[in-house]
Design a protein around this motif. Structure first.
Motif, PDB file in Angstrom:
ATOM      1  N   GLU A 122       0.564  -0.984   0.308  1.00  0.00           N
ATOM      2  CA  GLU A 122      -0.097   0.156   0.005  1.00  0.00           C
ATOM      3  C   GLU A 122       1.043   0.965   0.215  1.00  0.00           C
ATOM      4  O   GLU A 122       0.336   2.491  -0.323  1.00  0.00           O
ATOM      5  N   GLY A 123       2.327   0.812   0.621  1.00  0.00           N
ATOM      6  CA  GLY A 123       3.177   2.459   0.397  1.00  0.00           C
ATOM      7  C   GLY A 123       3.204   3.279   1.388  1.00  0.00           C
ATOM      8  O   GLY A 123       3.578   4.040   0.919  1.00  0.00           O
ATOM      9  N   PHE A 124       2.956   2.675   2.666  1.00  0.00           N
ATOM     10  CA  PHE A 124       2.620   2.946   3.895  1.00  0.00           C
ATOM     11  C   PHE A 124       4.374   2.184   3.872  1.00  0.00           C
ATOM     12  O   PHE A 124       4.343   1.362   4.179  1.00  0.00           O
ATOM     13  N   SER A 125       4.806   3.311   5.321  1.00  0.00           N
ATOM     14  CA  SER A 125       5.721   2.913   5.994  1.00  0.00           C
ATOM     15  C   SER A 125       5.651   2.779   7.549  1.00  0.00           C
ATOM     16  O   SER A 125       4.879   3.695   8.627  1.00  0.00           O
ATOM     17  N   PRO A 126       5.599   1.938   8.156  1.00  0.00           N
ATOM     18  CA  PRO A 126       4.551   1.026   9.375  1.00  0.00           C
ATOM     19  C   PRO A 126       5.782   1.715  10.731  1.00  0.00           C
ATOM     20  O   PRO A 126       7.071   1.870  10.561  1.00  0.00           O
ATOM     21  N   ILE A 127       4.543   2.672  11.517  1.00  0.00           N
ATOM     22  CA  ILE A 127       5.285   2.682  13.349  1.00  0.00           C
ATOM     23  C   ILE A 127       5.032   2.153  14.022  1.00  0.00           C
ATOM     24  O   ILE A 127       5.897   1.042  14.329  1.00  0.00           O
TER      25      ILE A 127
ATOM     26  N   VAL B 136       2.848   5.713   8.154  1.00  0.00           N
ATOM     27  CA  VAL B 136       3.322   7.482   6.763  1.00  0.00           C
ATOM     28  C   VAL B 136       2.778   6.944   5.762  1.00  0.00           C
ATOM     29  O   VAL B 136       3.612   6.106   5.148  1.00  0.00           O
ATOM     30  N   CYS B 137       1.882   7.450   5.267  1.00  0.00           N
ATOM     31  CA  CYS B 137       1.667   7.132   3.732  1.00  0.00           C
ATOM     32  C   CYS B 137       2.785   7.643   2.880  1.00  0.00           C
ATOM     33  O   CYS B 137       3.475   8.719   3.542  1.00  0.00           O
ATOM     34  N   SER B 138       2.686   6.803   1.755  1.00  0.00           N
ATOM     35  CA  SER B 138       3.841   7.781   0.499  1.00  0.00           C
ATOM     36  C   SER B 138       3.878   9.371   0.201  1.00  0.00           C
ATOM     37  O   SER B 138       4.915   9.992   0.326  1.00  0.00           O
ATOM     38  N   ARG B 141       5.713  10.916   3.391  1.00  0.00           N
ATOM     39  CA  ARG B 141       7.015  10.370   3.387  1.00  0.00           C
ATOM     40  C   ARG B 141       7.820  11.126   2.498  1.00  0.00           C
ATOM     41  O   ARG B 141       9.157  12.228   2.117  1.00  0.00           O
TER      42      ARG B 141
END
Lengths: 146, 146
Positions: A122-127, B136-138, B141
DNA sequence: ATTGCGATTGTTAATCAATCGCAATATACG
DNA sequence: CGTATATTGCGATTGATTAACAATCGCAAT
């Protein structure tokens, strides 16, 4: 000096803030157990310890504790925020009994692996992964049968 | 008659309550989109539609909608409860961008299987699995890199 | 030990969302 | 129709959180 004490002190120092008696007392109450807490339960705890610290002080401290990574907001069925401290705690998730409110914790790395994949897709960077299972515990289930 | 209308009407009837014009109007606003909502956003929506329904009415309706299974409380980063309706929605989980608040949904049956096992191990009967991934979404970011 | 300054505290007052009480309306049903 | 009950909107109330403020504290530099 306990590690949380040291860690919070340096967090405060870095911002020109001070580690006061009140803050130390509140932290001691928080770290005395692994239970979840809210402003009110914490205030009660402090009273039991013979401490007279105003709720305003607690309200003011909480954002600092969150920012410093000492505590985080926890899942709960209550309508207001509850917290848990993060020392001596591995990342974990919660089973919440919707009847009695009991919270059990568990850890499942397989789930985190799967979620890493979902985030990438989904293009998210997980926290952080927050998983709450709403359920009925065995005790309450027995009650219900009656 | 839409299925949600029928279903809620019979829920009300079973309790000796009535499906009024106000309740219908509020439901229409809720089901008009798949967006999450809170009392305030819903009230705004109704205003835009030229409806003058008091917030008290909305507050009174929400517990009925939850009990009847028409809506449920959703995850969110806001400090107050938000909801989502449950028609035409498969069970799903949320990715929440902590910067912009954008919510993406996903479904992962493998996770549910694992959780069934966890519940059994711990003696809980699952009702619902709630999974929120803070991330954080793309778009955000990219912003942050600047 | 003393001073000075910003941080901290408790108290009180203000804010805000959520809930309640009630009089006026609407609805169901004989 | 007419009565009984549910519903609504308004305004007041509650309860939790935040803000304002004046008095104190902590700490570093004398």
């Amino acid at each position: 000096m306990r590690d949380w004490e040291e860690r919070f002190t340096s967090f405060l120092k870095a911002r020109g803030l001070t580690f006061t008696r009140e803050r130390k007392t509140i932290l001691e109450a928080i770290f005395a157990t692994h239970d979840h807490f809210d402003v009110d339960s914490l205030h009660e705890d402090l009273k039991k310890r013979g401490e007279r610290i105003s709720v305003a002080t607690i309200y003011r401290l909480i954002p600092l504790l969150v920012e410093s990574g000492m505590i985080r907001q926890a899942v709960s069925r209550a309508g207001h925020p509850t917290y848990e401290h993060l020392f001596g705690h591995l990342p974990h998730h919660h089973l919440i009994c919707v009847r009695c409110g009991r919270v059990a914790e568990f850890r499942e790395e397989r789930i985190e692996k799967i979620l890493d994949g979902v985030c990438e897709r989904e293009g998210f960077s997980p926290i952080e992964y927050r998983l709450g299972v709403r359920a009925v515990c065995s005790t309450c289930r027995r009650e219900e049968k009656k």
